[in-house]
Design an enzyme around this catalytic site. Structure first.
Site, PDB file in Angstrom:
ATOM      1  N   HIS A 141     -15.283 -16.096  18.167  1.00  0.00           N
ATOM      2  CA  HIS A 141     -15.179 -16.104  19.628  1.00  0.00           C
ATOM      3  C   HIS A 141     -14.719 -17.472  20.128  1.00  0.00           C
ATOM      4  O   HIS A 141     -13.940 -17.568  21.081  1.00  0.00           O
ATOM      5  CB  HIS A 141     -16.528 -15.727  20.235  1.00  0.00           C
ATOM      6  N   GLU A 144     -11.073 -17.665  19.751  1.00  0.00           N
ATOM      7  CA  GLU A 144     -10.371 -16.909  20.799  1.00  0.00           C
ATOM      8  C   GLU A 144     -10.135 -17.769  22.038  1.00  0.00           C
ATOM      9  O   GLU A 144      -9.076 -17.700  22.663  1.00  0.00           O
ATOM     10  CB  GLU A 144     -11.187 -15.672  21.161  1.00  0.00           C
ATOM     11  N   HIS A 145     -11.123 -18.618  22.382  1.00  0.00           N
ATOM     12  CA  HIS A 145     -10.957 -19.514  23.526  1.00  0.00           C
ATOM     13  C   HIS A 145      -9.946 -20.623  23.226  1.00  0.00           C
ATOM     14  O   HIS A 145      -9.112 -20.954  24.070  1.00  0.00           O
ATOM     15  CB  HIS A 145     -12.305 -20.151  23.885  1.00  0.00           C
ATOM     16  N   GLU A 214     -14.542 -27.099  25.782  1.00  0.00           N
ATOM     17  CA  GLU A 214     -14.691 -25.641  25.753  1.00  0.00           C
ATOM     18  C   GLU A 214     -16.115 -25.211  25.398  1.00  0.00           C
ATOM     19  O   GLU A 214     -16.512 -24.084  25.700  1.00  0.00           O
ATOM     20  CB  GLU A 214     -13.700 -25.044  24.734  1.00  0.00           C
ATOM     21  N   GLU A 221     -20.516 -18.940  29.700  1.00  0.00           N
ATOM     22  CA  GLU A 221     -20.246 -17.520  29.469  1.00  0.00           C
ATOM     23  C   GLU A 221     -21.466 -16.839  28.844  1.00  0.00           C
ATOM     24  O   GLU A 221     -21.783 -15.689  29.173  1.00  0.00           O
ATOM     25  CB  GLU A 221     -19.029 -17.367  28.541  1.00  0.00           C
TER      26      GLU A 221
END
Length: 531
Positions: A141, A144-145, A214, A221
């Site tokens: 994940h 993905e960012h 990030e 999130e």
């Protein structure tokens, strides 16, 4: 309320359930005083003594449904109470899915629709959180960012402006077994979109400063996800059902891992799992297959051709279903929610289609939506008539070697007992009593939902990529519908006896759940004592 009283009586007593509702009895008594002939025609004969209490309960529920007061004629005007089998000949003219496998193992699949003015092209990768370790959980994940944070040739600002200037949409998502990067653009911008996808997958620079920045984004999130009860319940359900196996880990990973993931972790994950044999380039819309293949050959040149497949990695660490439960009591939450699941089928299991039909039979219901009392699902009828839930949804999740099949529901705390009984009764009934009409209706609903799901170039591309990763080919709708139509009442009973009858369950519950029955109560209701 009469049905709710009968439900309670059936659970607490072995005495026979009256065949007449109080309302019908009062009508019969009034009629007897005026017209004996009318009264005798309205009296229902008591059930035979050898009829089981569960059958009498089901018959009383059916009579309750038939006596619904003043059905809206606008709702029933165009509705047939008898489902029919539909002809699927027209689907033989569906567009062809063309697949080309390059020498390095990379597959290119397209479905052309020259009448469209847009197209979706993407990369589907057979890699997700399942292929991580405890120490690296969350890397897929995180990657993905970071994949959109610039390459050596395209800094992040240039990348964003390029997408914006062409009016395109670039997106990605990560699941437990797959990762996807796709772009939806105008048909004339398809070559440019493929060039961007090839660049970000092979040449991302992973700047350390942007990685640190990030981390905070992903932690925020995570807080948002924790505020979505349904997401939390299903994470807990996987954690308890597949405990001590990779499938039980969350997709985002623990906060500790997010704070410690480094550039080396991201690069190692790409070199290990982003290999050509585990990737599919899928395109749908106004595209030409030969053009896509030639461009992919030119641009995707640095991918690893490691022949190790995801299925081989899964075989090393298989998911093992464990009958268990997790309960989080929180009285500050107004509604209780829980999920009950059985071990389901894998993607390639012959019975996976039958479980899809069974999911449609159980259906879904929401208090804020219309319907309920007139829905085909008897579970939705029970919930709607007795008002014992805020929402209810059957689910069927497939993975490479296993799956989860069950029901998720939210309800007020004082309704949990009746709701749990209704859910387990209807699930267990699939092993004993199934009507052909209910199966036909569920098949029609399933086929309609499958067609509605692929309305657009992005869903079509997603369907192509996912099926090539899971089945190794794109299953034509005519074949898929033939498999669905082959499911009948006897098939449902057989599959229910395989997956449901006297099987362990996994339960995840959260909120004011003090009145939710315990695990043994659920386990005992995976079968009926019919003797």
């Amino acid at each position: 309320m009469a049905t709710k009283q009968i439900l309670n009586l059936a659970r607490r007593s072995r005495k026979s359930v009256p065949s007449l509702s109080p309302r019908l009895l009062s009508q019969s008594n009034r009629s007897a005083s005026t017209s004996p002939a009318v009264a005798s025609s309205e009296i229902i004969a008591p059930p035979a003594p050898n009829v089981m209490i569960y059958d009498r309960l089901a018959e009383s529920m059916k009579s309750k449904i038939k006596r619904l007061e003043n059905p809206d004629p606008r709702f029933l005007q165009h509705n047939s109470p008898h489902p029919v089998i539909v002809d699927h000949t027209k689907f033989l003219s569906a567009p062809e899915t063309r697949v080309t496998t390059l020498p390095n193992g990379l597959r290119v699949a397209t479905e052309s629709n020259l009448a469209a003015r847009t197209a979706t092209v993407g990369v589907w990768i057979d890699a997700g959180s399942r292929f991580e370790s405890d120490e690296t959980n969350g890397t897929a994940h995180f990657l993905e960012h970071m994949i959109f944070k610039g390459t050596y040739d395209r800094p992040v600002r240039v990348l964003e402006e390029e997408i914006e200037n062409m009016g395109g949409h670039l997106n990605a998502y990560t699941s437990r077994e797959q990762t996807t990067y796709y772009a939806k653009v105008m048909d004339k911008n398809v070559p440019q979109a493929i060039d961007i996808l090839a660049d970000i997958l092979q040449n991302s620079c992973f700047d350390v400063e942007r990685i640190n920045r990030e981390r905070d984004v992903i932690l925020r999130e995570m807080e948002e996800v924790e505020g979505q009860p349904e997401e939390v319940i299903f994470d807990h359900l996987h954690a308890t059902a597949f405990q001590y196996s990779p499938l039980g880990r969350t997709i985002l990973g623990p906060a500790h891992n997010i704070k410690t993931i480094t550039r080396d972790h991201l690069q190692n994950y790409i070199s290990t799992h982003y290999t050509a044999p585990r990737m599919v380039i899928a395109a749908a819309g106004n595209v030409k297959h030969e053009d896509i293949v030639e461009q992919v050959k030119k641009l995707f040149t640095t991918l690893s051709s490691d022949p190790t497949t995801a299925s081989q990695l899964v075989a090393k660490e298989p998911a093992i279903f464990t009958g268990s439960e997790v309960r989080i009591i929180d009285d500050d939450i107004p509604l209780a929610q829980f999920a009950v699941a059985f071990s389901g089928a894998s993607w390639t299991d012959p019975d996976s289609v039958a479980l899809m039909v069974m999911q449609s039979m159980l259906g879904s219901w929401n208090k804020s939506a219309g319907g309920g009392k007139h829905m085909g699902s008897e579970l939705a009828q029970r919930v709607g008539i007795n008002e014992i839930a805020e929402s209810m949804m059957a689910f069927n999740t497939n993975y490479k070697d296993t799956g989860l099949f069950g029901v998720y529901a939210t309800a007020k705390p004082d309704c949990l007992d009746d709701l749990a009984y209704a859910i387990m009764y209807e699930i267990s009934k699939l092993s004993y009593r199934v009507s052909e009409a209910d199966v036909t209706r569920a098949r029609n609903q399933l086929k309609s939902s499958l067609l509605l799901h692929i309305d657009g170039t992005s869903p079509v591309a997603e369907d192509i990529g996912r099926q090539l990763l899971t089945y190794g080919r794109r299953i034509p709708f005519t074949e898929l519908f033939a498999r669905i139509d082959a499911v009948d009442a006897s098939t449902v009973k057989r599959v229910a006896n395989r997956f449901i009858f006297d099987r362990d369950v996994a339960i995840a519950a959260m909120g004011p759940i003090q009145s939710l029955p315990d695990y043994n109560w659920f386990r005992r209701r995976t079968y009926w004592l019919r003797y």
